[in-house]
Design a protein around this motif. Structure first.
Motif: not given
Length: 484
Positions: A246-250, A287-302
């Motif tokens: 989660l600390g990665s740029n992408s 479901g979209k919730g799984n992607a949200a669970d993985l990313l949590k509060s990530y604000h980089g580039v997915r």
């Protein structure tokens, strides 16, 4: 002339009128049938294209011998590691080992001719190397072969002293005492986890290797227990792994099908764009919730494909160019399309490939990045031209129209990689890493329980990340995690 009699002219007028009416009805019928024919041809084309996709899934992709052999790699990788050059003879030979790596030396001398016995002259020493490994089934034998046998299985007898404290009124032992008199050791635990998760072996194959090479018997229940204990040890590292990613740029995301017992579920992957580490979610829904669970509060580039679940999330979004280019490429090579439609698909594919190649060239050129807004605007305009080419052409292909809609929807997201250093234009990283789990699923047919999903999720995430990051020191790092 009597009233009941009609003239020849009148009969002809009636016949002409009747023929005109019939002709009008036939014209309407022809128009109706032509419209129906167009719809049926469209349906047939879609069915044939779908059949071609299914054949490719079942039988694999056929090798093509056309004039565009290099098209297979377009968009799949950002560069050919071999540079497209033919391999030299030396690349097919094992490299010469370093002198300090030599463990044994054999001297093979010859003094006389083996045919006539004459003393040989002008003798030379020719050096050759044999790289080999030790196998317990051979190296466990004694020097005299089968007569004596060394022990290749390590058995440690623990004599644990314990005593009773009259003050505490408790029994104490020098080390914790297992409830089982005999149990498998830590090295077996490490090997079982390696065989199941890294080598993708089944329980039966793992048992056979241990028996054949080490004379070590292990049951299915013991393997399951060892994997569960391994997951408990590795769970803290999984949390640290998630934080590093989660600390990665992408971050690259993808998903694939999974079977948990009788349930049809999905596996998700979150791979770091900066390192080779990745985290899996096993046995979830789509479901979209799984992607949200993985990313949590990530604000980089997915970096993702065009699956809508990834669309409206925090941070910036890069859509995979490989998916766009492959769809156009598969259409141009599809034998079920008419010649004019194949030519049109080939033109669209060539134009898309040209845009992708420009993106890669710009990413590799630091000077071009200084004109980033201007360059992106120009590429967006070029992509708009390709989209208009798809929608306003007389040659209609439904799948190509769907591709055009996708490109129109994700037009901005197709050029995010140009705004950020180190962000890939494709999602190949997630696909390559997810392939390991896909191959394992094909041999193991999924998992049996939700508990098995969780164990596999922890072990795969941590062990594969260790293996991908530093394969040379994998067992050393694995052992340190198990010992901590």
């Amino acid at each position: 002339m009597s009233k009941g009699i009609i003239t020849t002219e009148q009969r002809q007028k009636q016949a002409i009128s009747r023929l005109i009416n019939e002709n009008g009805k036939l014209r309407e019928k022809v128009a109706e049938l032509e419209k129906e024919n167009v719809n049926l041809r469209q349906k047939l084309e879609n069915i044939l294209l779908r059949m071609a996709e299914l054949e490719e899934i079942i039988f694999g992709k056929k090798k093509r011998r056309d004039d565009n052999q290099d098209d297979d790699n377009a968009g799949a990788n950002e560069g050919d590691q071999n540079g497209g050059n033919s391999r030299g003879k030396s690349s097919y030979c094992r490299p010469v080992p370093a002198r300090e790596d030599v463990t044994e030396t054999e001297e093979h001398k010859i003094d006389n001719c083996p045919d006539c016995g004459t003393v040989l002259t002008k003798k030379q020493i020719i050096t050759r190397y044999i790289e080999d490994i030790k196998l317990a089934c051979f190296d466990g034998l004694g020097a005299d072969g089968l007569k004596t046998k060394q022990k290749v299985k390590q058995i440690i007898e623990q004599r644990i002293e314990k005593g009773y404290c009259p003050k505490c009124k408790k029994w104490h032992s020098a080390i914790p005492i297992s409830s089982k008199i005999t149990r498998a050791g830590p090295k077996v635990k490490i090997f079982a986890a390696y065989a199941i998760n890294i080598l993708r072996l089944s329980y039966e194959q793992t048992k056979n290797i241990l028996v054949d090479l080490h004379g070590f018997q292990l049951s299915d229940g013991e393997i399951a227990s060892l994997l569960e204990k391994t997951s408990l040890r590795l769970n803290p590292e999984l949390e640290r792994l998630k934080q590093r990613i989660l600390g990665s740029n992408s971050i690259h995301l993808d998903e694939t099908g999974h079977q948990t017992g009788n349930e049809k579920n999905y596996n998700w992957i979150m791979a770091s764009g900066d390192t080779e580490e990745a985290v899996f979610l096993i046995g979830k829904n789509r479901g979209k919730g799984n992607a949200a669970d993985l990313l949590k509060s990530y604000h980089g580039v997915r970096v993702t494909d065009c699956y809508p679940a990834y669309k409206n999330m925090p941070g910036e979004h890069q859509v995979c160019w490989s998916h766009i280019i492959r769809k156009a490429r598969d259409l141009k090579d599809n034998a079920n399309l008419d010649k004019d439609k194949k030519e049109f698909a080939k033109t669209v594919y060539g134009n898309l490939k040209n845009v992708y190649e420009k993106i890669i060239a710009i990413k590799d050129n630091e000077r071009e990045k200084l004109r980033e807004p201007e360059i992106i605007a120009g590429l967006e305009k070029e992509l708009d031209g390709i989209i208009d080419q798809i929608f306003f052409s007389e040659t209609s292909i439904k799948k190509l129209a769907c591709l055009g809609k996708q490109m129109r929807t994700y037009k901005k997201q197709l050029f995010t990689c140009l705004k950020h250093k180190g962000v890939d234009a494709t999602n190949n990283k997630a696909e390559r890493k997810l392939r390991h789990l896909v191959l394992k699923r094909k041999t193991s047919f999924g998992t049996k329980t939700r508990k098995g999903d969780k164990i596999l999720e922890i072990n795969l995430s941590v062990l594969l990340s260790l293996w991908w990051q530093d394969r040379k020191n994998f067992f050393l790092n694995f052992n340190q995690l198990m010992s901590s």
